[in-house]
Design a protein around this motif. Sequence first.
Motif, PDB file in Angstrom:
ATOM      1  N   GLY A 158      -3.577  -0.847  -1.770  1.00 62.92           N
ATOM      2  CA  GLY A 158      -3.804  -1.214  -1.116  1.00 62.92           C
ATOM      3  C   GLY A 158      -3.283   1.126   0.121  1.00 62.92           C
ATOM      4  N   LEU A 159      -4.326   1.374  -0.093  1.00 59.68           N
ATOM      5  CA  LEU A 159      -4.549   2.585   0.892  1.00 59.68           C
ATOM      6  C   LEU A 159      -4.380   2.679   2.127  1.00 59.68           C
ATOM      7  N   PRO A 160      -4.532   3.748   3.289  1.00 55.08           N
ATOM      8  CA  PRO A 160      -4.782   3.940   3.997  1.00 55.08           C
ATOM      9  C   PRO A 160      -6.035   4.568   4.476  1.00 55.08           C
ATOM     10  N   LEU A 161      -7.108   4.201   4.929  1.00 54.10           N
ATOM     11  CA  LEU A 161      -8.071   3.978   4.953  1.00 54.10           C
ATOM     12  C   LEU A 161      -8.369   4.685   6.295  1.00 54.10           C
ATOM     13  N   PHE A 162      -9.273   6.093   5.804  1.00 53.60           N
ATOM     14  CA  PHE A 162      -9.179   7.455   6.470  1.00 53.60           C
ATOM     15  C   PHE A 162     -10.750   7.242   6.451  1.00 53.60           C
ATOM     16  N   LEU A 163     -11.791   6.945   7.560  1.00 52.24           N
ATOM     17  CA  LEU A 163     -13.170   6.765   7.657  1.00 52.24           C
ATOM     18  C   LEU A 163     -14.175   8.262   8.420  1.00 52.24           C
ATOM     19  N   LYS A 164     -13.299   8.490   8.911  1.00 54.98           N
ATOM     20  CA  LYS A 164     -13.354   9.398  10.141  1.00 54.98           C
ATOM     21  C   LYS A 164     -12.701  11.378  10.039  1.00 54.98           C
ATOM     22  N   GLU A 165     -13.463  12.034  10.960  1.00 49.91           N
ATOM     23  CA  GLU A 165     -12.688  13.328  10.498  1.00 49.91           C
ATOM     24  C   GLU A 165     -11.359  13.479  11.471  1.00 49.91           C
ATOM     25  N   VAL A 166     -10.913  14.103  10.950  1.00 45.19           N
ATOM     26  CA  VAL A 166      -8.560  13.632  11.318  1.00 45.19           C
ATOM     27  C   VAL A 166      -9.548  14.645  12.981  1.00 45.19           C
ATOM     28  N   LYS A 167      -8.905  14.521  14.208  1.00 43.15           N
ATOM     29  CA  LYS A 167      -9.118  15.299  15.177  1.00 43.15           C
ATOM     30  C   LYS A 167      -7.768  15.215  15.960  1.00 43.15           C
ATOM     31  N   ASN A 168      -6.700  14.977  15.447  1.00 41.38           N
ATOM     32  CA  ASN A 168      -5.227  14.992  16.305  1.00 41.38           C
ATOM     33  C   ASN A 168      -4.463  14.086  15.342  1.00 41.38           C
ATOM     34  N   ALA A 169      -3.278  14.514  15.890  1.00 40.75           N
ATOM     35  CA  ALA A 169      -1.923  13.876  15.307  1.00 40.75           C
ATOM     36  C   ALA A 169      -2.441  12.536  15.012  1.00 40.75           C
ATOM     37  N   ASP A 170      -2.309  11.996  16.385  1.00 41.28           N
ATOM     38  CA  ASP A 170      -2.878   9.906  16.145  1.00 41.28           C
ATOM     39  C   ASP A 170      -2.913   9.779  14.869  1.00 41.28           C
ATOM     40  N   ASP A 171      -4.170  10.453  14.410  1.00 43.45           N
ATOM     41  CA  ASP A 171      -4.927  10.047  13.514  1.00 43.45           C
ATOM     42  C   ASP A 171      -4.560  10.316  12.154  1.00 43.45           C
ATOM     43  N   ALA A 172      -3.674  11.108  12.178  1.00 46.24           N
ATOM     44  CA  ALA A 172      -3.173  11.456  10.581  1.00 46.24           C
ATOM     45  C   ALA A 172      -2.588  10.031  10.316  1.00 46.24           C
ATOM     46  N   PHE A 173      -1.840   9.321  10.534  1.00 51.02           N
ATOM     47  CA  PHE A 173      -0.926   8.545  10.848  1.00 51.02           C
ATOM     48  C   PHE A 173      -1.894   7.186  10.504  1.00 51.02           C
ATOM     49  N   LYS A 174      -1.833   6.541   9.544  1.00 53.95           N
ATOM     50  CA  LYS A 174      -2.593   4.874   9.657  1.00 53.95           C
ATOM     51  C   LYS A 174      -1.597   4.370   8.529  1.00 53.95           C
ATOM     52  N   LYS A 175      -1.626   2.981   8.811  1.00 56.70           N
ATOM     53  CA  LYS A 175      -1.144   1.530   7.669  1.00 56.70           C
ATOM     54  C   LYS A 175      -1.684   1.964   6.725  1.00 56.70           C
ATOM     55  N   ARG A 176      -1.234   1.372   5.609  1.00 57.91           N
ATOM     56  CA  ARG A 176      -1.867   0.436   4.308  1.00 57.91           C
ATOM     57  C   ARG A 176      -3.061  -0.534   5.079  1.00 57.91           C
ATOM     58  N   ALA A 177      -4.067   0.078   4.535  1.00 61.27           N
ATOM     59  CA  ALA A 177      -5.229  -1.266   4.378  1.00 61.27           C
ATOM     60  C   ALA A 177      -5.317  -1.943   3.323  1.00 61.27           C
ATOM     61  N   THR A 178      -5.516  -3.494   3.306  1.00 61.99           N
ATOM     62  CA  THR A 178      -5.026  -4.314   2.437  1.00 61.99           C
ATOM     63  C   THR A 178      -6.094  -3.711   0.681  1.00 61.99           C
ATOM     64  N   VAL A 179      -5.776  -4.439  -0.464  1.00 59.27           N
ATOM     65  CA  VAL A 179      -6.668  -4.070  -0.738  1.00 59.27           C
ATOM     66  C   VAL A 179      -7.752  -4.625  -1.707  1.00 59.27           C
ATOM     67  N   ASP A 180      -8.739  -5.925  -0.508  1.00 63.78           N
ATOM     68  CA  ASP A 180     -10.120  -5.978  -0.430  1.00 63.78           C
ATOM     69  C   ASP A 180     -10.588  -5.660   0.697  1.00 63.78           C
ATOM     70  N   GLU A 181      -9.594  -4.667   1.830  1.00 62.68           N
ATOM     71  CA  GLU A 181     -10.311  -3.962   2.842  1.00 62.68           C
ATOM     72  C   GLU A 181     -11.021  -2.723   2.145  1.00 62.68           C
ATOM     73  N   VAL A 182     -10.247  -2.394   1.434  1.00 62.86           N
ATOM     74  CA  VAL A 182     -10.172  -1.176   0.797  1.00 62.86           C
ATOM     75  C   VAL A 182     -11.573  -0.870  -0.310  1.00 62.86           C
ATOM     76  N   TYR A 183     -11.788  -2.119  -0.886  1.00 66.74           N
ATOM     77  CA  TYR A 183     -13.403  -2.781  -1.985  1.00 66.74           C
ATOM     78  C   TYR A 183     -13.874  -2.685  -1.048  1.00 66.74           C
ATOM     79  N   ALA A 184     -14.096  -3.119   0.195  1.00 66.86           N
ATOM     80  CA  ALA A 184     -15.125  -3.534   0.929  1.00 66.86           C
ATOM     81  C   ALA A 184     -15.527  -2.324   1.538  1.00 66.86           C
ATOM     82  N   GLN A 185     -14.574  -1.686   1.325  1.00 62.13           N
ATOM     83  CA  GLN A 185     -15.747  -0.091   2.288  1.00 62.13           C
ATOM     84  C   GLN A 185     -15.754   0.665   1.048  1.00 62.13           C
ATOM     85  N   ILE A 186     -15.562   0.782  -0.781  1.00 60.13           N
ATOM     86  CA  ILE A 186     -16.345   1.514  -1.302  1.00 60.13           C
ATOM     87  C   ILE A 186     -17.946   1.007  -1.387  1.00 60.13           C
ATOM     88  N   ILE A 187     -17.241  -0.517  -1.661  1.00 60.78           N
ATOM     89  CA  ILE A 187     -19.257  -1.422  -1.968  1.00 60.78           C
ATOM     90  C   ILE A 187     -19.947  -1.123  -0.929  1.00 60.78           C
TER      91      ILE A 187
END
Length: 518
Positions: A158-187
């Motif tokens: 599982g990974l933090p999913l960054f899908l938008k341009e980071v524009k402020n400090a809060d955007d830089a911190f994300k929790k790990r998405a699940t493996v299934d969520e990462v694969y859904a985005q890849i697909i």
Amino acid sequence: MKKIYMILAVLAISASSCKKDFIDLVPEDSYIGETFYKTPDQFRQAVIAAYTPLKDVLLNDYFTSEMHSDNSIYQPYPSNRGTAYIYREQISDFTNTSTNDYANAVWQHCYTGISRTNIVIERLPAATFDAAVKAPLDGEAKFLRAYYYFKLVRLYGGLPLFLKEVKNADDAFKKRATVDEVYAQIIADAKDAISELAPPAKFPQSGYATKGAATMLLAEVYATQKKWAEAETLLNTLSAMGYGLNANYADAFSPTNKNSKESIFEVQYLNGSVLGTSPNPLPFQFLPRSTNISIVLAAVVDGKGANINNSSTGGWNTPSQDLIDSYEPGDNRLDASIGIAEGTYNTSNLFVYSANKSIINYTPASGKVGVPYIKKYMHSPVATTLGTNDNFPIYRYSDALLLLAEAQNEQGKSPMTALSAVRSRAGLTTASADPGTLRNVIAHERRVELAFENHRWNDLVRTGKAIETVNAFGDKLRTQVNYLTSDAYKLNQNKLLFPIPQYEVELNPSGMIQNPGY
């Protein structure tokens, strides 16, 4: 990754704190983010920037793939015990930790590529030029984002999913998405890329990602998820796009045959295209470390080998004897893939070359040792001290054929057409067998056909063979070398994933929970 995003966030906050009516600090002859992303050419430059981290990934990828398997090992260097050597050795030995800079580099470079694709994908809809011009730019960016995430999710889970341009400090911190969520985005990204990109217009290709590259990527994703029917459907579309096998196996790697009909996607080196003109340093890293590697180079540069010193960079990704022994008699891929550097080691543990030999029926000369090296990328150096003119393959059509054979076999269908095409070119025949036996035949074919192309570790994990294969290889290797520590090649379920880089955990302790076992 967080370091990159934090810098971007600070810059964004600083820029927003300045009012134009106070002072305008933007030079009229310079570009900033607000003024640059306007024209097709500017977006093309931004997409090219997203390709660039592929080269950085490759500088570390072979440690986490070929060397992190039974395909290759390293040349020990007891004269130098610096951390740069120890870290790389640890990845090969399966003793790496969360502070290993060379394993962590794959994470860092992939997220650099992701951050660049996000800028393109997010800003492109606001551009005023034609949708037909936007489509391939968006498609290439989404292919690259899917590729980077696919590499990461298989290595780290599982990974933090960054899908938008980071524009402020809060955007830089994300929790790990699940493996299934990462694969859904890849697909999702791969499907968009397939719909927006065109097949190769001609061969040789431009080097940019195509519909074929996105199709192959999505097919491998489906194979990883054991969605065999979906993978088969995609793989069956590739031949109609013009892809096919070259007549000879070695042709796929020749600098005179770049981006050929067998190439589905390859990283570009020194080919004069807009994708980059830097030479490929990897072949020199794959030779035994020495103060003079000219004897090997002479074999590929009309007898005029340059005196190149690779003593600080060589000694890695040495073909294992286990891999060499796995080639069948008469398999022409062995000689095309592996050569022998003959010579002796001096008191500084550096290799003194005396001859370049074929691996076929090789016997060391009296008083000499033969060290195998990766030959398939060893062609004419165009920048004599920096590297060669070789591209690096990510996906080839033979890879697609073998994945198709696997998908068909797993569904109880005959894989013989695809499998036989690959083996026939290698000078081998294929006898039909039951699906269980063919599963092993196909796995063997992928090992030797795609050797040193950074597929082996992922294939072992995908097929559930990693633990037994690696531990058995470690037992065998201990009888051949004397430098392994007692905890080397002790693979368990936890070590099927790499640890999350320690700096990521420390920067974001609530969101970046470390993988078990580390």
